[in-house]
Design a protein around this motif. Structure first.
Motif, mmCIF file in Angstrom:
data_model
loop_
_atom_site.group_PDB
_atom_site.id
_atom_site.type_symbol
_atom_site.label_atom_id
_atom_site.label_comp_id
_atom_site.label_asym_id
_atom_site.label_seq_id
_atom_site.Cartn_x
_atom_site.Cartn_y
_atom_site.Cartn_z
ATOM 1 N N ALA A 16 0.884 -1.171 0.000
ATOM 2 C CA ALA A 16 0.000 0.000 0.000
ATOM 3 C C ALA A 16 0.924 1.225 0.000
ATOM 4 C CB ALA A 16 -0.886 -0.014 1.244
ATOM 5 N N PRO A 17 0.380 2.414 -0.305
ATOM 6 C CA PRO A 17 1.243 3.603 -0.339
ATOM 7 C C PRO A 17 2.040 3.792 0.954
ATOM 8 C CG PRO A 17 -0.868 4.108 -1.346
ATOM 9 C CD PRO A 17 -0.989 2.717 -0.776
ATOM 10 N N VAL A 18 1.417 3.490 2.095
ATOM 11 C CA VAL A 18 2.139 3.460 3.372
ATOM 12 C C VAL A 18 2.008 2.049 3.931
ATOM 13 C CG1 VAL A 18 2.267 4.347 5.739
ATOM 14 C CG2 VAL A 18 1.688 5.902 3.851
ATOM 15 N N HIS A 19 3.134 1.440 4.231
ATOM 16 C CA HIS A 19 3.113 0.063 4.750
ATOM 17 C C HIS A 19 4.316 -0.103 5.674
ATOM 18 C CE1 HIS A 19 3.102 -4.573 3.772
ATOM 19 N NE2 HIS A 19 3.000 -4.315 5.066
ATOM 20 N N PHE A 20 4.039 -0.139 6.972
ATOM 21 C CA PHE A 20 5.142 -0.378 7.901
ATOM 22 C C PHE A 20 4.764 -1.479 8.878
ATOM 23 C CE2 PHE A 20 2.798 3.136 9.878
ATOM 24 C CZ PHE A 20 2.777 2.805 11.226
ATOM 25 N N LEU A 21 5.765 -1.960 9.593
ATOM 26 C CA LEU A 21 5.606 -3.081 10.511
ATOM 27 C C LEU A 21 5.972 -2.633 11.914
ATOM 28 C CD1 LEU A 21 7.607 -5.689 8.366
ATOM 29 C CD2 LEU A 21 5.119 -5.332 8.360
ATOM 30 N N ILE A 22 5.248 -3.131 12.887
ATOM 31 C CA ILE A 22 5.605 -2.915 14.297
ATOM 32 C C ILE A 22 5.985 -4.274 14.866
ATOM 33 C CG2 ILE A 22 4.871 -2.030 16.546
ATOM 34 C CD1 ILE A 22 2.668 -0.451 15.131
ATOM 35 N N ILE A 23 7.161 -4.360 15.443
ATOM 36 C CA ILE A 23 7.622 -5.646 15.987
ATOM 37 C C ILE A 23 8.083 -5.487 17.435
ATOM 38 C CG2 ILE A 23 8.403 -6.325 13.664
ATOM 39 C CD1 ILE A 23 11.309 -6.184 14.714
ATOM 40 N N PRO A 24 7.994 -6.579 18.203
ATOM 41 C CA PRO A 24 8.638 -6.562 19.520
ATOM 42 C C PRO A 24 10.135 -6.773 19.317
ATOM 43 C CG PRO A 24 7.664 -8.716 19.113
ATOM 44 C CD PRO A 24 7.368 -7.868 17.888
ATOM 45 N N LYS A 25 10.960 -6.160 20.156
ATOM 46 C CA LYS A 25 12.410 -6.394 20.020
ATOM 47 C C LYS A 25 12.759 -7.815 20.436
ATOM 48 C CE LYS A 25 14.403 -1.830 19.977
ATOM 49 N NZ LYS A 25 15.306 -0.865 20.619
ATOM 50 N N GLN A 26 12.015 -8.362 21.372
ATOM 51 C CA GLN A 26 12.274 -9.748 21.751
ATOM 52 C C GLN A 26 11.693 -10.661 20.679
ATOM 53 O OE1 GLN A 26 8.897 -9.711 25.171
ATOM 54 N NE2 GLN A 26 9.899 -11.693 24.940
#
Ligand code: 5GP
Ligand code: ZN
Length: 116
Positions: A36-46
């Motif tokens: 999509a025009p904006v597509h990001f991911l949020i992840i845990p560091k662990q």
């Protein structure tokens, strides 16, 4: 931390990413193949494999990821809504086995939830 995990490598700085946000527990970065025009991911560091293996011991970091989603989406220009996706396991077509929330959006509605 998992030695071979691509997202653990991003957390350790061994693979570069286009960072959206970082704190002690979570990291957000743009997807390398935006859907999509904006597509990001949020992840845990662990390293947590997936929602299928997450449990109550991960409650705080999972809450943190969701609680930050709206603010981060707005920071990327998604002021009129966005979609969150968490693909899990074989049936969910999960590709990277380090839990992540996709945030997708853009100027136009994204269409139906699933492509058939
Ligand atoms: P999944 O299918 O597991 O829900 O999504 C994995 C996502 O990670 C895909 O959208 C893919 O484009 C993205 N991805 C895979 N490898 C990399 C990488 O090295 N860097 C970034 N920024 N994204 C990646
Ligand atoms: Zn990992």
């Amino acid at each position: 931390m998992s030695q071979d995990c691509i997202f653990c490598k991003i957390v350790r700085g061994e693979i570069p990413c286009k960072k959206v946000y970082e704190d002690d527990e979570i990291l957000a970065f743009h997807d390398i193949r935006p859907a999509a025009p904006v597509h990001f991911l949020i992840i845990p560091k662990q390293h947590i494999e997936s929602l299928a293996t997450a449990d109550m011991s991960h409650q705080a970091v999972l809450g943190r990821m969701l609680a930050k989603a709206g603010e981060l989406a707005v920071s990327q220009g998604l002021t009129d809504g966005f979609r969150t996706i968490v693909n899990t396991g074989r049936v969910g077509c999960q590709e990277v086995y380090h839990l992540h929330i996709h945030i997708l959006g853009g100027p136009n509605p994204l269409g139906p939830m699933l492509a058939h």
